[in-house]
Scaffold this motif. Structure first.
Motif, PDB file in Angstrom:
ATOM      1  N   ASP A 126     -27.836 -47.353  10.018  1.00 31.65           N
ATOM      2  CA  ASP A 126     -27.894 -48.579  10.039  1.00 31.65           C
ATOM      3  C   ASP A 126     -29.018 -49.143   9.211  1.00 31.65           C
ATOM      4  O   ASP A 126     -30.226 -48.973   9.873  1.00 31.65           O
ATOM      5  CB  ASP A 126     -27.920 -49.344  11.435  1.00 31.65           C
ATOM      6  CG  ASP A 126     -27.838 -50.896  11.429  1.00 31.65           C
ATOM      7  OD1 ASP A 126     -27.330 -51.415  10.270  1.00 31.65           O
ATOM      8  OD2 ASP A 126     -28.071 -51.610  12.184  1.00 31.65           O
ATOM      9  N   ARG A 128     -29.531 -52.221   8.433  1.00 34.52           N
ATOM     10  CA  ARG A 128     -29.522 -53.671   8.552  1.00 34.52           C
ATOM     11  C   ARG A 128     -29.197 -54.511   7.242  1.00 34.52           C
ATOM     12  O   ARG A 128     -28.611 -53.773   6.335  1.00 34.52           O
ATOM     13  CB  ARG A 128     -30.848 -54.426   9.171  1.00 34.52           C
ATOM     14  CG  ARG A 128     -31.424 -53.629  10.363  1.00 34.52           C
ATOM     15  CD  ARG A 128     -32.982 -53.903  10.754  1.00 34.52           C
ATOM     16  NE  ARG A 128     -33.320 -53.178  11.913  1.00 34.52           N
ATOM     17  CZ  ARG A 128     -34.638 -53.130  12.381  1.00 34.52           C
ATOM     18  NH1 ARG A 128     -35.453 -53.801  11.567  1.00 34.52           N
ATOM     19  NH2 ARG A 128     -34.701 -52.620  13.169  1.00 34.52           N
ATOM     20  N   ARG A 129     -29.248 -55.922   7.113  1.00 38.58           N
ATOM     21  CA  ARG A 129     -28.751 -56.780   6.132  1.00 38.58           C
ATOM     22  C   ARG A 129     -27.459 -56.112   5.652  1.00 38.58           C
ATOM     23  O   ARG A 129     -26.843 -56.127   4.527  1.00 38.58           O
ATOM     24  CB  ARG A 129     -29.765 -56.324   4.866  1.00 38.58           C
ATOM     25  CG  ARG A 129     -31.087 -56.799   5.237  1.00 38.58           C
ATOM     26  CD  ARG A 129     -32.014 -56.649   3.884  1.00 38.58           C
ATOM     27  NE  ARG A 129     -33.422 -56.533   4.300  1.00 38.58           N
ATOM     28  CZ  ARG A 129     -34.186 -56.416   3.123  1.00 38.58           C
ATOM     29  NH1 ARG A 129     -33.754 -56.040   1.735  1.00 38.58           N
ATOM     30  NH2 ARG A 129     -35.551 -56.457   3.322  1.00 38.58           N
ATOM     31  N   LYS A 130     -26.555 -55.848   6.660  1.00 37.16           N
ATOM     32  CA  LYS A 130     -25.179 -55.438   6.273  1.00 37.16           C
ATOM     33  C   LYS A 130     -25.124 -54.191   5.379  1.00 37.16           C
ATOM     34  O   LYS A 130     -24.181 -54.125   4.615  1.00 37.16           O
ATOM     35  CB  LYS A 130     -24.247 -56.525   6.024  1.00 37.16           C
ATOM     36  CG  LYS A 130     -24.233 -57.564   6.720  1.00 37.16           C
ATOM     37  CD  LYS A 130     -23.355 -58.665   6.272  1.00 37.16           C
ATOM     38  CE  LYS A 130     -23.253 -59.881   7.502  1.00 37.16           C
ATOM     39  NZ  LYS A 130     -22.321 -60.965   6.989  1.00 37.16           N
ATOM     40  N   GLU A 131     -26.139 -53.312   5.348  1.00 34.66           N
ATOM     41  CA  GLU A 131     -26.314 -52.147   4.580  1.00 34.66           C
ATOM     42  C   GLU A 131     -26.286 -50.862   5.392  1.00 34.66           C
ATOM     43  O   GLU A 131     -26.567 -50.876   6.670  1.00 34.66           O
ATOM     44  CB  GLU A 131     -27.440 -52.243   3.638  1.00 34.66           C
ATOM     45  CG  GLU A 131     -26.959 -53.218   2.537  1.00 34.66           C
ATOM     46  CD  GLU A 131     -28.244 -53.335   1.562  1.00 34.66           C
ATOM     47  OE1 GLU A 131     -28.154 -53.912   0.270  1.00 34.66           O
ATOM     48  OE2 GLU A 131     -29.502 -53.019   2.064  1.00 34.66           O
ATOM     49  N   ARG A 151     -24.334 -51.259   0.470  1.00 31.51           N
ATOM     50  CA  ARG A 151     -23.347 -51.892   1.324  1.00 31.51           C
ATOM     51  C   ARG A 151     -22.032 -51.010   1.682  1.00 31.51           C
ATOM     52  O   ARG A 151     -21.800 -50.240   0.681  1.00 31.51           O
ATOM     53  CB  ARG A 151     -22.818 -53.145   0.667  1.00 31.51           C
ATOM     54  CG  ARG A 151     -23.950 -54.405   0.707  1.00 31.51           C
ATOM     55  CD  ARG A 151     -23.239 -55.666   0.324  1.00 31.51           C
ATOM     56  NE  ARG A 151     -24.252 -56.682   0.339  1.00 31.51           N
ATOM     57  CZ  ARG A 151     -24.547 -57.440   1.367  1.00 31.51           C
ATOM     58  NH1 ARG A 151     -23.800 -57.254   2.501  1.00 31.51           N
ATOM     59  NH2 ARG A 151     -25.488 -58.356   1.367  1.00 31.51           N
ATOM     60  N   LEU A 171     -20.469 -48.638  12.997  1.00 34.51           N
ATOM     61  CA  LEU A 171     -20.680 -50.293  12.716  1.00 34.51           C
ATOM     62  C   LEU A 171     -19.592 -50.594  11.743  1.00 34.51           C
ATOM     63  O   LEU A 171     -19.100 -51.738  11.910  1.00 34.51           O
ATOM     64  CB  LEU A 171     -21.901 -50.490  12.128  1.00 34.51           C
ATOM     65  CG  LEU A 171     -23.223 -50.657  13.269  1.00 34.51           C
ATOM     66  CD1 LEU A 171     -24.678 -50.793  12.526  1.00 34.51           C
ATOM     67  CD2 LEU A 171     -22.805 -51.700  14.268  1.00 34.51           C
ATOM     68  N   TYR A 172     -19.254 -49.876  10.801  1.00 27.09           N
ATOM     69  CA  TYR A 172     -18.261 -50.271   9.707  1.00 27.09           C
ATOM     70  C   TYR A 172     -17.093 -49.453   9.528  1.00 27.09           C
ATOM     71  O   TYR A 172     -16.788 -48.671   8.377  1.00 27.09           O
ATOM     72  CB  TYR A 172     -19.092 -50.600   8.370  1.00 27.09           C
ATOM     73  CG  TYR A 172     -20.244 -51.246   8.345  1.00 27.09           C
ATOM     74  CD1 TYR A 172     -20.234 -52.616   8.322  1.00 27.09           C
ATOM     75  CD2 TYR A 172     -21.402 -50.684   8.417  1.00 27.09           C
ATOM     76  CE1 TYR A 172     -21.342 -53.326   8.443  1.00 27.09           C
ATOM     77  CE2 TYR A 172     -22.678 -51.505   8.631  1.00 27.09           C
ATOM     78  CZ  TYR A 172     -22.447 -52.800   8.640  1.00 27.09           C
ATOM     79  OH  TYR A 172     -23.632 -53.672   8.627  1.00 27.09           O
TER      80      TYR A 172
END
Length: 229
Positions: A126, A128-131, A151, A171-172
């Motif tokens: 992870d 953060r910042r959706k990356e 991303r 997370l994704y």
């Protein structure tokens, strides 16, 4: 030989001791906001668990990231300080490489060898910042791309069909449908990989932070000057 390994590049603050053949002791706490508070007590508790003192350490291994600015610096500064005080070398290793080693060898499941991901795979932490911070591997010990930050949607096609280990993958799931453990890096994997590299005479990275992007904290623009002109 006694290696002290530390990594603070992910939410896991993790410490391990390795005697060149086996992991002697390991302690890990997951807390993304308390790296500075947790690391020294964890080093102390790991040494006590092994029945050893700090002066028995003959080398240090530290994860150089990639990772967030503040947390990453905690581990690096501590390792360099201990290395200077003890007069022992400090070896840097990419945190993603240690995560890949655990995923590919099955070390995360408590196994010495076997039981890990077979064939090509990737790891993602992870950022953060959706990356995510990520890299691709042929096997547990062979990285085929440089560490990068992107991303998830931007790299989903590149990694399509591959297992992806780490918190970034978990997370994704829409980008990484074959997400695997371990979630975080372990100092045991870091130390075990370092012991292999030392035995083979392989070079290490310098103990310098691998950030890949600017820190979140920025100096305010147009701030008021309060020093005399």
């Amino acid at each position: 030989m006694l290696l002290l390994a530390v990594d603070t590049a992910t939410p896991a603050v993790t410490v391990a001791l390795h005697d060149g053949s086996f992991v002697v002791a390991e302690t890990t706490r997951v807390d993304a906001r308390r790296h500075g508070e947790l690391l020294l007590p964890l080093i102390d508790s790991t040494l006590r668990e092994a029945g050893l003192k700090l002066d028995a350490v003959t080398g240090l291994v530290v994860g150089v990231g990639p990772g967030p600015y503040t947390g990453l610096r905690v581990g690096l500064a501590t390792a360099e300080t201990f290395g200077f005080a003890l007069g022992v070398p400090v070896h840097g290793l990419c945190t993603l490489d240690a995560l890949a080693y655990a995923a590919g060898t099955g070390a995360a499941a408590g196994e010495r060898t076997g039981g890990g991901i077979e064939g090509p795979f990737a790891v993602a932490t992870d950022a953060r910042r959706k990356e995510v911070y990520w890299a691709r591997y042929d096997d547990a010990r062979t990285r085929t791309t440089e560490p990068a930050v992107d991303r998830p949607a931007e790299i989903a096609e590149q990694l399509a069909g591959l297992p992806v280990a780490g918190a970034g993958a978990l997370l994704y799931p829409e980008a990484f449908p074959d997400a695997r453990g371990p979630e975080h890096v372990s100092a045991a994997a870091l130390a075990s990989l370092a012991a292999e590299k030392l035995a083979a005479g392989t070079e290490f990275l310098p103990p310098l932070p691998l950030y890949l992007r600017r820190p979140d904290a920025q100096v305010p623009k147009n701030y008021k000057v309060v020093t005399p002109q």
